[in-house]
Design a protein around this motif. Sequence first.
Motif, mmCIF file in Angstrom:
data_model
loop_
_atom_site.group_PDB
_atom_site.id
_atom_site.type_symbol
_atom_site.label_atom_id
_atom_site.label_comp_id
_atom_site.label_asym_id
_atom_site.label_seq_id
_atom_site.Cartn_x
_atom_site.Cartn_y
_atom_site.Cartn_z
ATOM 1 N N SER A 30 0.801 -1.220 0.000
ATOM 2 C CA SER A 30 0.000 0.000 0.000
ATOM 3 C C SER A 30 0.837 1.274 0.000
ATOM 4 O O SER A 30 0.362 2.329 -0.418
ATOM 5 N N SER A 31 2.076 1.215 0.466
ATOM 6 C CA SER A 31 2.943 2.391 0.472
ATOM 7 C C SER A 31 4.105 2.255 -0.514
ATOM 8 O O SER A 31 5.133 2.902 -0.373
ATOM 9 N N TYR A 32 3.926 1.419 -1.513
ATOM 10 C CA TYR A 32 4.984 1.138 -2.472
ATOM 11 C C TYR A 32 4.558 1.500 -3.894
ATOM 12 O O TYR A 32 3.368 1.575 -4.212
ATOM 13 N N ALA A 33 5.570 1.699 -4.716
ATOM 14 C CA ALA A 33 5.401 1.711 -6.163
ATOM 15 C C ALA A 33 6.063 0.450 -6.704
ATOM 16 O O ALA A 33 7.119 0.040 -6.215
ATOM 17 N N VAL A 52 1.780 2.965 -9.006
ATOM 18 C CA VAL A 52 1.821 3.373 -7.608
ATOM 19 C C VAL A 52 0.595 2.776 -6.938
ATOM 20 O O VAL A 52 -0.532 3.013 -7.382
ATOM 21 N N ALA A 54 -0.971 3.210 -4.067
ATOM 22 C CA ALA A 54 -1.946 4.169 -3.562
ATOM 23 C C ALA A 54 -2.373 5.086 -4.701
ATOM 24 O O ALA A 54 -1.591 5.876 -5.198
ATOM 25 N N GLN A 99 9.684 1.824 -1.772
ATOM 26 C CA GLN A 99 8.781 2.355 -0.756
ATOM 27 C C GLN A 99 8.656 3.865 -0.923
ATOM 28 O O GLN A 99 9.181 4.646 -0.145
ATOM 29 N N ARG A 100 7.982 4.226 -2.007
ATOM 30 C CA ARG A 100 7.745 5.625 -2.322
ATOM 31 C C ARG A 100 6.306 5.750 -2.847
ATOM 32 O O ARG A 100 5.749 4.798 -3.361
ATOM 33 N N TYR A 101 5.762 6.939 -2.773
ATOM 34 C CA TYR A 101 4.455 7.195 -3.361
ATOM 35 C C TYR A 101 4.575 7.758 -4.763
ATOM 36 O O TYR A 101 3.620 8.271 -5.320
ATOM 37 N N ARG A 102 5.779 7.655 -5.334
ATOM 38 C CA ARG A 102 5.992 8.063 -6.720
ATOM 39 C C ARG A 102 6.655 6.933 -7.470
ATOM 40 O O ARG A 102 7.480 6.210 -6.935
#
Length: 123
Positions: A30-33, A52, A54, A99-102
């Motif tokens: 959920s918090s990964y790309a 992504v 999310a 572990q990025r939202y981008r």
Amino acid sequence: QVQLVESGGGLVQAGGSLRLSCAASGRTLSSYAVGWFRQAPGKEREFVATIVWAGGSTGYADSVKGRFTVSRDNTNTVYLQMNSLKPEDTAVYYCGARQRYRSSGVAQSYDYWGRGTQVTVSS
């Protein structure tokens, strides 16, 4: 730690389709790309597609736009639907997670990798 396992590769004729899966365990994505990359013999690993988790935003390499589709579902799995396959799509396909939202098309920015699945497209 995130463990990734790719599956779904195989041998297909040009114009055919395959669907690759990238199953994740250890942590929810959920918090990964998640990115799909491929590597042909003698070549560097190249970006194919990314999503992504999310929000579900996606990105594609120009070489696969309109033919490949990346998606996810609620089983912590990411898919790569590949249609209209060409011989130049032949490669080992890897999924990676960061572990990025981008998203990113840079392989070195990914923290975890699977072992890959072979895709061979015959002419």
